[in-house]
Write an enzyme that holds these catalytic residues in place. Structure first.
Site, short mmCIF file in Angstrom:
data_model
loop_
_atom_site.label_atom_id
_atom_site.label_comp_id
_atom_site.label_asym_id
_atom_site.label_seq_id
_atom_site.Cartn_x
_atom_site.Cartn_y
_atom_site.Cartn_z
CE1 TYR A 90 5.67 2.38 3.50
CE2 TYR A 90 3.83 0.86 3.38
CZ TYR A 90 5.19 1.10 3.38
OH TYR A 90 6.08 0.05 3.28
CE1 TYR A 134 11.84 -2.66 -0.18
CE2 TYR A 134 11.93 -3.79 1.92
CZ TYR A 134 12.47 -2.87 1.02
OH TYR A 134 13.61 -2.19 1.33
CG ASP A 178 3.43 -4.33 4.01
OD1 ASP A 178 3.87 -4.79 5.08
OD2 ASP A 178 3.93 -3.35 3.44
CB THR A 189 -0.93 0.04 1.24
OG1 THR A 189 -0.12 0.07 2.43
CG2 THR A 189 -1.88 -1.13 1.29
CD1 TRP A 190 5.10 4.32 0.58
CD2 TRP A 190 6.77 3.20 -0.42
NE1 TRP A 190 6.25 5.07 0.70
CE2 TRP A 190 7.28 4.42 0.09
CE3 TRP A 190 7.63 2.33 -1.09
CZ2 TRP A 190 8.62 4.78 -0.04
CZ3 TRP A 190 8.97 2.69 -1.22
CH2 TRP A 190 9.46 3.90 -0.70
CD GLN A 221 7.44 -5.65 4.24
OE1 GLN A 221 7.53 -4.47 3.92
NE2 GLN A 221 6.35 -6.15 4.79
#
Ligand code: NAP
Length: 277
Positions: A56, A191, A51, A22-23, A163
């Protein structure tokens, strides 16, 4: 479409091998509705690990995730992260409570240290354990920790995941980090699995994709997902991209494909410091 394959965390929890990042979601109000739709479509398709992070959009992504999971929270495995600058005893607990409020829930399933800062790892782990005891988080893990950092975790402290940046152009973790995590039975969460899109125009990838009648994104994801114990969390902010990524789980690359990709993106032959984005 086959069921989404799962990966087992040290707690025994089974999570989908393909989740959703969701960045940069929530940054642009004009795109919000489509981003929420995309995440919900991903949930419908079994990509139920989401995530996010307090970093963010300074909380905007968590708020958007909260909206996307409203009414179906129990179907979702929520991952969020504390910033290293908040990762002391008090700060971690406060940051988690603030994330819970933004997410509109009383539990984060997996809470990660976003990267290592100046706070001793022992202190952050103690705060994580406290959050587990009070029920605010289900488990804790780390992000962007290399093998030497993992060795500095307190005795007996086992993260649920590490991660890290891992894709065809970032193969360093294959040399020692993935093997070390495998020894510990700690799944790696990859990621930027499509290198934020930069990977998608690569010729060698395109050749494999064409041979299968698939997209380059699907080949890049299927390549990461060739490991049984690696979870990939691509970020896709359109329904079309989410559907395409979900279908990557059904793509079986051949030995010839892997050879071609190894020639274009050679595996590491020595230790490489962990890349970060
Ligand atoms: P990524 O997932 O490798 O790439 C995202 C980009 O790829 C977006 O521009 C997206 O476009 C595009 N894309 C996705 N699916 C596609 C498809 N099927 N076809 C074409 N383009 C596609 O990069 P990322 O967002 O950096 O990484 C994924 C997630 O990992 C993040 O969102 C975040 O949750 C997490 N992360 C963690 C860290 C950390 O330090 N722990 C660092 C970076 C990222 P659209 O948005 O237009 O769909």
């Amino acid at each position: 479409m086959a069921e989404v394959r799962t990966v087992t965390l040290p707690s025994g929890a089974r999570v989908p091998a393909l989740g959703q990042g969701t960045w940069h979601m929530g940054d642009d109000p004009a795109r919000r509705a489509e981003e929420v739709r995309a995440l919900r479509r991903g949930l419908d398709l079994g990509m139920t690990l989401i995530d996010t992070a307090e970093m963010y959009g300074s909380g905007a992504a968590e708020e958007l995730v909260g909206e996307a999971v409203r009414g179906r929270r129990d179907d979702v495995f929520l991952v969020s992260k504390v910033l290293p600058s908040h990762a002391d005893t008090r700060g971690t607990v406060d940051a988690c409570h603030a994330s819970l409020r933004r997410l509109g829930t009383d539990r984060i399933d997996l809470y990660l240290l976003h990267w290592r800062g100046s706070v001793p790892l022992r202190e952050t782990v103690e705060a994580f354990e406290r959050l587990v005891s009070e029920g605010s988080i289900g488990s804790w893990g780390v992000s962007n920790l290399d093998t030497d950092d993992l060795a500095e975790l307190p005795d007996g402290a086992l993260p649920a995941t590490d991660q890290v940046l891992y894709n065809l152009t970032r193969r360093g973790p294959e040399y020692d980090l993935i093997p070390r995590c495998r020894e510990l039975a700690v799944p790696v969460m990859a990621y930027s699995p499509v290198e934020q899109g930069r990977l998608l125009g690569h010729r060698a990838l395109a050749a494999v994709a064409t041979a299968h009648g698939k997209s380059t994104a699907q080949v890049a994801l299927a390549w990461v997902l060739r490991h049984d114990d690696v979870i990939a969390i691509p970020k896709a902010s359109t329904v079309a991209h989410v559907e395409e990524n979900r279908a990557a789980l059904d793509l079986r690359l051949t030995a010839e494909d892997f050879d071609a990709l190894d020639r274009a993106f050679p595996p590491p032959t020595r230790k490489q410091p962990l890349d970060v984005l």
